[in-house]
Scaffold this active site. Sequence first.
Site, PDB file in Angstrom:
ATOM      1  N   HIS A 149      15.738 -21.521 -23.757  1.00 46.42           N
ATOM      2  CA  HIS A 149      14.918 -21.194 -23.143  1.00 46.42           C
ATOM      3  C   HIS A 149      16.523 -20.588 -21.709  1.00 46.42           C
ATOM      4  CE1 HIS A 149      12.777 -25.262 -23.444  1.00 46.42           C
ATOM      5  NE2 HIS A 149      12.012 -23.848 -23.990  1.00 46.42           N
ATOM      6  N   LYS A 192      -0.317 -33.848 -19.424  1.00 50.56           N
ATOM      7  CA  LYS A 192       0.711 -34.173 -20.903  1.00 50.56           C
ATOM      8  C   LYS A 192       1.058 -35.268 -19.619  1.00 50.56           C
ATOM      9  CE  LYS A 192       1.718 -29.736 -22.269  1.00 50.56           C
ATOM     10  NZ  LYS A 192       2.782 -28.083 -21.962  1.00 50.56           N
ATOM     11  N   ARG A 195       9.063 -16.478 -29.281  1.00 56.03           N
ATOM     12  CA  ARG A 195       9.962 -16.854 -31.247  1.00 56.03           C
ATOM     13  C   ARG A 195       8.200 -16.702 -32.043  1.00 56.03           C
ATOM     14  NH1 ARG A 195       9.551 -23.085 -29.369  1.00 56.03           N
ATOM     15  NH2 ARG A 195       7.295 -21.883 -28.252  1.00 56.03           N
ATOM     16  N   SER A 249      10.947 -27.617 -26.540  1.00 57.59           N
ATOM     17  CA  SER A 249      11.582 -28.797 -26.826  1.00 57.59           C
ATOM     18  C   SER A 249      10.898 -30.038 -28.133  1.00 57.59           C
ATOM     19  CB  SER A 249      10.930 -28.752 -25.734  1.00 57.59           C
ATOM     20  OG  SER A 249      11.178 -27.957 -24.740  1.00 57.59           O
TER      21      SER A 249
END
Length: 172
Positions: free
Chosen positions: A23, A47, A96, A134
């Site tokens: 990040h 979440k 990614r 993460s």
Amino acid sequence: MATTLSSHHAVYVGSFDPLTLGHVDIIKRGAAIFDRLTVGIGINPDKNPLFTADERLSLMRNVLQKQTNVEIECFEGLTVEFIRHCGARVLLRGVRTLTDIETEFTMTLANRALDPEIDTLFLMASEKYTHVSSTLIKQIAQLAQGTALSKLKEFVPPEVVGPLLQKYERTR
Ligand code: ADP
């Protein structure tokens, strides 16, 4: 709806639970391209984050304090509405893998349908951080022993290591 949106201002959103070096790399590169970069920490009621929104905000402010054209805020609700509220015209995303691109593609089309004036710009992850997420960080912090645990500092900023281990009641 009549606000003029700035093309020199981008917004980078995510959960940042927790902030990783992947990040940080996108934030620094984005801040070098745009005059102004706002980082939006999304508060998603569906979440169950490890770090509270306030904890993520203060960790990120601590790590990014030297980035003078970067500001950090928490937000609830739709990303495009947050971007418009910031007065920015660009949504910055990091990708990614091909899987990331597929998800991002759908999200970009949805965002465009919601607010056609806002455009999305993708930066490819640096090869050093392509595997960093993460989720992986949380697994290492929770489960790793010995050498693997000491690798955490290769994936997250030093300021994040202590608070992360504390969450799982572990020591370095
Ligand atoms: P989300 O909950 O939206 O997946 P994340 O905090 O995981 O939020 O990620 C925010 C943004 O950062 C997304 O655009 C994601 O693709 C990107 N990102 C995540 N990890 C990396 C990394 N290692 N390198 C580059 N970009 C990344």
